[in-house]
Design a protein around this motif. Sequence first.
Motif, PDB file in Angstrom:
ATOM      1  N   LEU A  56      -6.548   6.004 -19.942  1.00  0.00           N
ATOM      2  CA  LEU A  56      -5.619   5.323 -19.053  1.00  0.00           C
ATOM      3  C   LEU A  56      -5.883   5.769 -17.621  1.00  0.00           C
ATOM      4  O   LEU A  56      -5.898   6.968 -17.325  1.00  0.00           O
ATOM      5  CB  LEU A  56      -4.165   5.626 -19.434  1.00  0.00           C
ATOM      6  CG  LEU A  56      -3.680   5.032 -20.755  1.00  0.00           C
ATOM      7  CD1 LEU A  56      -2.276   5.542 -21.088  1.00  0.00           C
ATOM      8  CD2 LEU A  56      -3.669   3.501 -20.699  1.00  0.00           C
ATOM      9  N   GLY A  57      -6.120   4.795 -16.733  1.00  0.00           N
ATOM     10  CA  GLY A  57      -6.386   5.118 -15.335  1.00  0.00           C
ATOM     11  C   GLY A  57      -5.189   5.777 -14.662  1.00  0.00           C
ATOM     12  O   GLY A  57      -4.036   5.462 -14.973  1.00  0.00           O
ATOM     13  N   GLN A  58      -5.479   6.658 -13.717  1.00  0.00           N
ATOM     14  CA  GLN A  58      -4.431   7.422 -13.042  1.00  0.00           C
ATOM     15  C   GLN A  58      -4.273   7.045 -11.574  1.00  0.00           C
ATOM     16  O   GLN A  58      -3.411   7.610 -10.893  1.00  0.00           O
ATOM     17  CB  GLN A  58      -4.747   8.918 -13.145  1.00  0.00           C
ATOM     18  CG  GLN A  58      -4.858   9.440 -14.564  1.00  0.00           C
ATOM     19  CD  GLN A  58      -3.572   9.275 -15.346  1.00  0.00           C
ATOM     20  OE1 GLN A  58      -2.482   9.617 -14.856  1.00  0.00           O
ATOM     21  NE2 GLN A  58      -3.679   8.746 -16.567  1.00  0.00           N
ATOM     22  N   ARG A  59      -5.091   6.092 -11.084  1.00  0.00           N
ATOM     23  CA  ARG A  59      -5.032   5.757  -9.661  1.00  0.00           C
ATOM     24  C   ARG A  59      -5.099   4.257  -9.466  1.00  0.00           C
ATOM     25  O   ARG A  59      -5.641   3.517 -10.293  1.00  0.00           O
ATOM     26  CB  ARG A  59      -6.214   6.388  -8.909  1.00  0.00           C
ATOM     27  CG  ARG A  59      -6.136   7.879  -8.704  1.00  0.00           C
ATOM     28  CD  ARG A  59      -7.310   8.352  -7.849  1.00  0.00           C
ATOM     29  NE  ARG A  59      -7.309   7.759  -6.508  1.00  0.00           N
ATOM     30  CZ  ARG A  59      -8.252   7.978  -5.599  1.00  0.00           C
ATOM     31  NH1 ARG A  59      -9.282   8.769  -5.884  1.00  0.00           N
ATOM     32  NH2 ARG A  59      -8.186   7.408  -4.417  1.00  0.00           N
ATOM     33  N   ARG A  60      -4.531   3.816  -8.355  1.00  0.00           N
ATOM     34  CA  ARG A  60      -4.730   2.457  -7.869  1.00  0.00           C
ATOM     35  C   ARG A  60      -5.408   2.551  -6.507  1.00  0.00           C
ATOM     36  O   ARG A  60      -5.297   3.561  -5.812  1.00  0.00           O
ATOM     37  CB  ARG A  60      -3.410   1.694  -7.781  1.00  0.00           C
ATOM     38  CG  ARG A  60      -2.393   2.291  -6.839  1.00  0.00           C
ATOM     39  CD  ARG A  60      -1.121   1.466  -6.775  1.00  0.00           C
ATOM     40  NE  ARG A  60      -0.467   1.361  -8.063  1.00  0.00           N
ATOM     41  CZ  ARG A  60       0.646   0.676  -8.276  1.00  0.00           C
ATOM     42  NH1 ARG A  60       1.221   0.022  -7.271  1.00  0.00           N
ATOM     43  NH2 ARG A  60       1.187   0.633  -9.469  1.00  0.00           N
ATOM     44  N   PHE A  61      -6.106   1.481  -6.105  1.00  0.00           N
ATOM     45  CA  PHE A  61      -6.927   1.525  -4.910  1.00  0.00           C
ATOM     46  C   PHE A  61      -6.621   0.325  -4.025  1.00  0.00           C
ATOM     47  O   PHE A  61      -6.567  -0.812  -4.500  1.00  0.00           O
ATOM     48  CB  PHE A  61      -8.414   1.505  -5.279  1.00  0.00           C
ATOM     49  CG  PHE A  61      -8.843   2.695  -6.099  1.00  0.00           C
ATOM     50  CD1 PHE A  61      -9.360   3.815  -5.489  1.00  0.00           C
ATOM     51  CD2 PHE A  61      -8.717   2.673  -7.478  1.00  0.00           C
ATOM     52  CE1 PHE A  61      -9.758   4.908  -6.241  1.00  0.00           C
ATOM     53  CE2 PHE A  61      -9.110   3.755  -8.238  1.00  0.00           C
ATOM     54  CZ  PHE A  61      -9.630   4.877  -7.623  1.00  0.00           C
ATOM     55  N   ARG A  62      -6.441   0.588  -2.737  1.00  0.00           N
ATOM     56  CA  ARG A  62      -6.335  -0.498  -1.754  1.00  0.00           C
ATOM     57  C   ARG A  62      -7.728  -1.014  -1.458  1.00  0.00           C
ATOM     58  O   ARG A  62      -8.647  -0.236  -1.207  1.00  0.00           O
ATOM     59  CB  ARG A  62      -5.683   0.005  -0.466  1.00  0.00           C
ATOM     60  CG  ARG A  62      -4.248   0.447  -0.624  1.00  0.00           C
ATOM     61  CD  ARG A  62      -3.548   0.576   0.717  1.00  0.00           C
ATOM     62  NE  ARG A  62      -4.338   1.264   1.741  1.00  0.00           N
ATOM     63  CZ  ARG A  62      -3.964   1.414   3.003  1.00  0.00           C
ATOM     64  NH1 ARG A  62      -2.820   0.900   3.406  1.00  0.00           N
ATOM     65  NH2 ARG A  62      -4.727   2.060   3.859  1.00  0.00           N
ATOM     66  N   LEU A  63      -7.878  -2.329  -1.448  1.00  0.00           N
ATOM     67  CA  LEU A  63      -9.173  -2.937  -1.165  1.00  0.00           C
ATOM     68  C   LEU A  63      -9.326  -3.360   0.286  1.00  0.00           C
ATOM     69  O   LEU A  63     -10.430  -3.716   0.707  1.00  0.00           O
ATOM     70  CB  LEU A  63      -9.397  -4.147  -2.080  1.00  0.00           C
ATOM     71  CG  LEU A  63      -9.439  -3.837  -3.585  1.00  0.00           C
ATOM     72  CD1 LEU A  63      -9.641  -5.119  -4.366  1.00  0.00           C
ATOM     73  CD2 LEU A  63     -10.516  -2.824  -3.915  1.00  0.00           C
TER      74      LEU A  63
END
Length: 236
Positions: A56-63
Amino acid sequence: MTERGNNALWRDRTLLKIGPSQLHWDGNGLTIDIDEKAAVIPRAVRGRIRVTPEVLGQRRFRLDPQGRHVWEPLAPRSRVDVAFSDPDIAWSGHGYFDANHGSEPLEDGFADWQWSRAHLKGGDTAVIYEGKLRSGNDFGMALRIGRDGNAEVCEMPHGVVLPRTGWAIDRLTRADSAAAARVRATWEDTPFYSRTALSSRMFGEDVHAVHESLSLDRFRSPIVQWMLPWRMPRRN
């Protein structure tokens, strides 16, 4: 598949219904039940996909600098089980699940993007995401996502120009060297989007990678917008 109006949409914390199809999260995995009509030939498409995350991913990223577009590698490594009655197919394997969301249409924020993903030995996942913003500025990141879901930002590998698609969409990927990537198969080839299987080398490992190219300039063109309802009928 179809695009549907608001009256065909319903959701809560664990369930999303779009017409007769739905996605349900039970805490351990995502079950996708599909009941649709294909286009252009209107034949039935019915079946179930079960996505069970192994990571399960732990980060989100602004593009983009303003944060209007956000990307989340929700399950960088998953078990995928597919069972369809129409057509009669079934298979199991490893996959990946992510999501993009934002406050404006994708074509307002981007001119194009290139994305690729490969599973590495030991359970890590390599993800490359890059492209051009509508402002003209470039964006990009190379990630190595571990089995704990944490993403390490790495130096961007060498750029590799791949053959254009049948619809003349540019394809670019990244690999350990400029000669380390080649097209194995083109799975999807449309006027604005392609999905491709690659043989590549990333982070010192020979891998099979999944790659996509998206041209939002092509997508927003009037002729493609005119073509879309024939491939993806609108239903209220």
